[in-house]
Design a protein around this motif. Sequence first.
Motif, short mmCIF file in Angstrom:
data_model
loop_
_atom_site.label_atom_id
_atom_site.label_comp_id
_atom_site.label_asym_id
_atom_site.label_seq_id
_atom_site.Cartn_x
_atom_site.Cartn_y
_atom_site.Cartn_z
N HIS A 178 -9.58 -5.37 14.34
CA HIS A 178 -9.35 -3.96 14.21
C HIS A 178 -8.48 -2.58 15.40
CE1 HIS A 178 -12.09 -0.40 14.14
NE2 HIS A 178 -12.22 -0.59 12.87
N TRP A 192 -5.36 -2.37 13.07
CA TRP A 192 -5.45 -1.86 11.31
C TRP A 192 -6.09 0.02 12.77
CZ3 TRP A 192 -6.40 0.82 7.93
CH2 TRP A 192 -7.62 1.33 7.15
N LYS A 193 -6.16 -0.18 13.88
CA LYS A 193 -5.47 0.87 14.52
C LYS A 193 -4.47 1.06 16.25
CE LYS A 193 -9.50 3.04 13.54
NZ LYS A 193 -9.85 4.88 13.73
N PRO A 241 1.84 -3.66 15.69
CA PRO A 241 1.67 -3.04 14.43
C PRO A 241 1.09 -2.93 13.73
CG PRO A 241 2.61 -5.78 14.29
CD PRO A 241 1.86 -5.08 15.63
N ARG A 282 -0.12 -2.30 8.13
CA ARG A 282 1.07 -2.04 6.69
C ARG A 282 2.17 -2.50 7.04
NH1 ARG A 282 -0.26 0.49 1.96
NH2 ARG A 282 2.10 1.67 2.32
N GLU A 283 2.90 -2.81 8.37
CA GLU A 283 4.37 -3.18 8.51
C GLU A 283 4.32 -4.77 9.01
OE1 GLU A 283 6.18 1.14 8.67
OE2 GLU A 283 5.38 0.41 10.76
N TYR A 300 -16.12 -4.87 3.70
CA TYR A 300 -15.34 -3.43 3.63
C TYR A 300 -14.15 -4.14 4.18
CZ TYR A 300 -13.39 0.90 4.23
OH TYR A 300 -12.27 1.97 4.45
N GLN A 312 -11.65 -5.02 1.14
CA GLN A 312 -11.04 -3.85 0.91
C GLN A 312 -9.32 -3.32 1.42
OE1 GLN A 312 -13.65 -0.31 -0.41
NE2 GLN A 312 -14.72 -1.28 -0.78
N VAL A 313 -9.77 -3.18 2.82
CA VAL A 313 -8.43 -2.32 3.52
C VAL A 313 -7.70 -3.42 3.81
CG1 VAL A 313 -8.47 -1.52 5.92
CG2 VAL A 313 -10.40 -1.07 5.05
N ARG A 332 -5.46 -4.43 0.63
CA ARG A 332 -4.85 -2.34 0.36
C ARG A 332 -3.66 -2.38 1.08
NH1 ARG A 332 -8.96 1.58 1.21
NH2 ARG A 332 -7.71 2.18 3.94
N GLU A 333 -4.26 -2.42 2.91
CA GLU A 333 -3.12 -2.13 3.42
C GLU A 333 -1.63 -4.02 4.00
OE1 GLU A 333 -3.02 0.90 5.55
OE2 GLU A 333 -4.50 0.70 4.16
N ARG A 363 -0.69 -4.59 1.06
CA ARG A 363 -0.20 -4.49 -0.47
C ARG A 363 -0.21 -5.99 -0.76
NH1 ARG A 363 4.59 -0.48 1.54
NH2 ARG A 363 3.57 -1.31 3.38
N ASP A 372 5.44 -5.25 -0.60
CA ASP A 372 6.50 -5.15 -0.46
C ASP A 372 7.85 -5.77 0.58
OD1 ASP A 372 5.29 -5.56 1.66
OD2 ASP A 372 5.77 -4.63 2.78
N PRO A 393 7.11 -1.65 17.89
CA PRO A 393 6.85 -2.89 17.03
C PRO A 393 7.25 -2.16 15.41
CG PRO A 393 4.53 -2.36 18.01
CD PRO A 393 5.91 -1.70 18.57
N ALA A 394 7.96 -2.96 14.88
CA ALA A 394 8.05 -2.97 13.60
C ALA A 394 9.82 -1.74 13.62
CB ALA A 394 7.14 -2.30 12.19
N ASP A 415 10.93 2.01 2.39
CA ASP A 415 9.49 2.31 1.54
C ASP A 415 8.34 2.77 2.10
OD1 ASP A 415 9.15 0.51 3.73
OD2 ASP A 415 7.02 -0.28 2.19
N ARG A 417 -5.06 7.35 -0.37
CA ARG A 417 -5.61 5.13 -0.55
C ARG A 417 -6.63 5.13 0.61
NH1 ARG A 417 -0.80 4.11 2.83
NH2 ARG A 417 -1.98 3.08 4.72
N SER A 429 -10.25 5.13 2.69
CA SER A 429 -11.57 4.60 1.96
C SER A 429 -12.61 4.79 3.12
CB SER A 429 -11.32 3.77 1.08
OG SER A 429 -11.25 2.67 2.49
N ARG A 448 7.28 5.69 9.02
CA ARG A 448 8.01 5.86 6.89
C ARG A 448 6.11 6.20 5.95
NH1 ARG A 448 5.46 1.78 6.45
NH2 ARG A 448 4.72 2.01 3.62
N GLU A 449 5.38 6.48 7.03
CA GLU A 449 4.16 6.96 7.04
C GLU A 449 3.61 7.50 7.92
OE1 GLU A 449 2.21 4.03 4.66
OE2 GLU A 449 1.51 3.14 5.68
N SER A 456 -1.90 5.22 11.60
CA SER A 456 -3.33 5.43 12.33
C SER A 456 -3.85 6.64 13.04
CB SER A 456 -3.62 4.40 12.16
OG SER A 456 -3.77 3.71 13.65
N SER A 467 -14.74 0.65 16.70
CA SER A 467 -15.33 -0.99 16.93
C SER A 467 -14.86 -2.01 17.71
CB SER A 467 -15.79 -1.55 15.52
OG SER A 467 -14.38 -2.02 15.23
#
Lengths: 291, 380
Positions: A9, A42-43, A46, A49-50, A71, A75-76, A79-80, A82, A107, B195-196, B210, B220, B222, B279-280, B283, B380
């Motif tokens: 996370h 997530w937060k 990297p 997504r990357e 969750y 899901q997350v 999805r992230e 890909r 990707d 990073p990246a 991309d 996207r 949620s 690229r996007e 967070s 969290s």
Amino acid sequence: MQALVIVAHGSHLNPDSSTPTRRHADTIRATGAFDEVQTGFWKEEPSLREVLRTVESEEVYVVPLFISEGYFTEQVIPRELRLEGWDVSEWDSDGLSADTATLVAEDTGQTVHYCGPVGTHESMTDVIVRRAETVTGDPDVGEGFGLAVVGHGTERNENSAKAIEYHADRVRETGRFDEVRALYMDEEPEVDDVTDYFESEDVVVVPLFVADGFHTQEDIPEDMGLTDDYRAGYDVPAEVDGHRIWYAGAVGTEALMADVVLERAADAGADIEEAIASVREETRETPAAGD
Amino acid sequence: MTDVRSEQFDTLVRRLDERPIDFEGLRAEWDGEGYAFETPERTHEGLSQAGLHEAAANADPYVTNWFFWEVDVGHEGRHRRAFLRKLEAADERPVSERYDDLREGMVTEWGQLRITATLDDAGDRRYEVRHEDDASADAAALETHEDPLDARDIATYDEKGRYRPLKTAPTLVDGWVFPALDGRELVETVDTFYPATIANWNLEREGELDVSHWEETMERQSGIYSVIQTWNRGKGTDHVEWVAESCCDDSQCLKRREWQYDEETELDAPGGDGAFPCREPCSLVVAAARKWTRLEGEESRTYEFELTPSEKEQVEDIIDAVADGRIDDVREADIYEGANRYRTRFLRAKRFDEEGNLSGTPTEGAEAEAEAEANGDGES
């Protein structure tokens, strides 16, 4: 070439949330079992997504450093990352049995072995017991002791409690501790009343959380009555209602967690037996209480 | 003068058994009877292995350069290779010129990093990384690091000891140096600081970046972030412009914003001048946008405040100083500056009531919002 990517996370507000993840990655990196070991968050960076584009390997094992299925794992993360055509039914899980699904990352074109979370793996039970050894400074701790496995608990996700029950049951079956209970922050039975649930004078409390943070450092110690104000700290053990409470803090900070990450990758097909043995060896030390 | 070492020569002979070599001025082949060997300066035919050895030893810098790029770096990590080539302008400058430059040290700036590429005796590259502010510092005065992962600790806190959640914020501390990294270690170090960024820079260079624009990124989201999808509310792209203006400015982030509102709709807010592309929405931007979406859900109200003209200007000064991170620059006793602490305390003493309400005017309707936030925004 094969890479291991540990996903977690992370936090925008404090660096401690990702510290265990990075430490376990370092332990595994040192075994040389993977050509590359990376962490993704997530937060933090990297980002999920990357993160895959930061490893060169075509074959990637992704292990989520999360406690329960739900969750994030369903899901997350897919999805992230890909993961093409991901469908949670690929895990065919009852909420505890997710193991691995092999997919292609849209990707990067990498083959991704997407694993179930560390928290529901059977070897996590060993980490909980190890945590009890670490906090008491006694490698044989058990007799005369109660053990509480503490989870967040939430009505929004029934799997959250399942993982706690599962490990509490497994520890109980070993017969090592006099009593074992699963307790929760947000549902019954509550950790606030920890002493009501144990006869044993000594009780080890192990929260099933990935990182130390708000809940494990502030909420739970105050709720259990270890301290009136978390900023003042607390003793280990601390006296509460005639019991000695050995509060262990987040299980995810235990060095042996690196082993669970490797077990997940091995279950997904990574050839890393030697690494597992060496991690078990290296993370075995039981420091004295209070260290 | 660089040396061709026996490892390099042996590898050259082994490769020639398989196929001819043609790389940056070096051409060589084995025709079954003898070796042909050619550089821009010399041509040899029908060489024995000993003759090839002598020719190769005299072919500075072509053999060591071939070995570095084709054997040492190789082609497995395409982003890593591209980045290392950028550091010596390998696609623009011939080998001999590069070697001259590398002996002096070739400098590249990457965010706040200053990377210097040099050569060792066998043509192997060595890379030094330090903070751009330490450009002219004596390396001995800086804290020395060898392990690329040390960059994690350096990048965790800013100079005031505050956590840096955004690695590309222009707040990297100085005072350290990685004096002698190899190519792989260099890329790991840079990727730990930022990073990246190497992968995304190279994808952009190759025309494959991309980009996920604002709208598809928000679509996207949620869970607690799905509220962002209500963002538009028929007010056009104003809100997104404000996000970009507040978060994506060079003063806040060194990435260059490549994402727009959507494929057709560019934002007016400048994207910045950074070396590496964004690229996007990251967070942090998503989390901020969620908060602002909720705040924007409130209706404006009319309040009445009593302020002198100077006090109104002072409020504006305070907002500016906080938004630009300038409060530490306001001198302790400079009561001519609106954001001065004593002057601000005076304003508070005069204009706040006991509950902290400006002008004694209570706030209406903000409590439900605060309550909802406390229940849904936990980290969290």
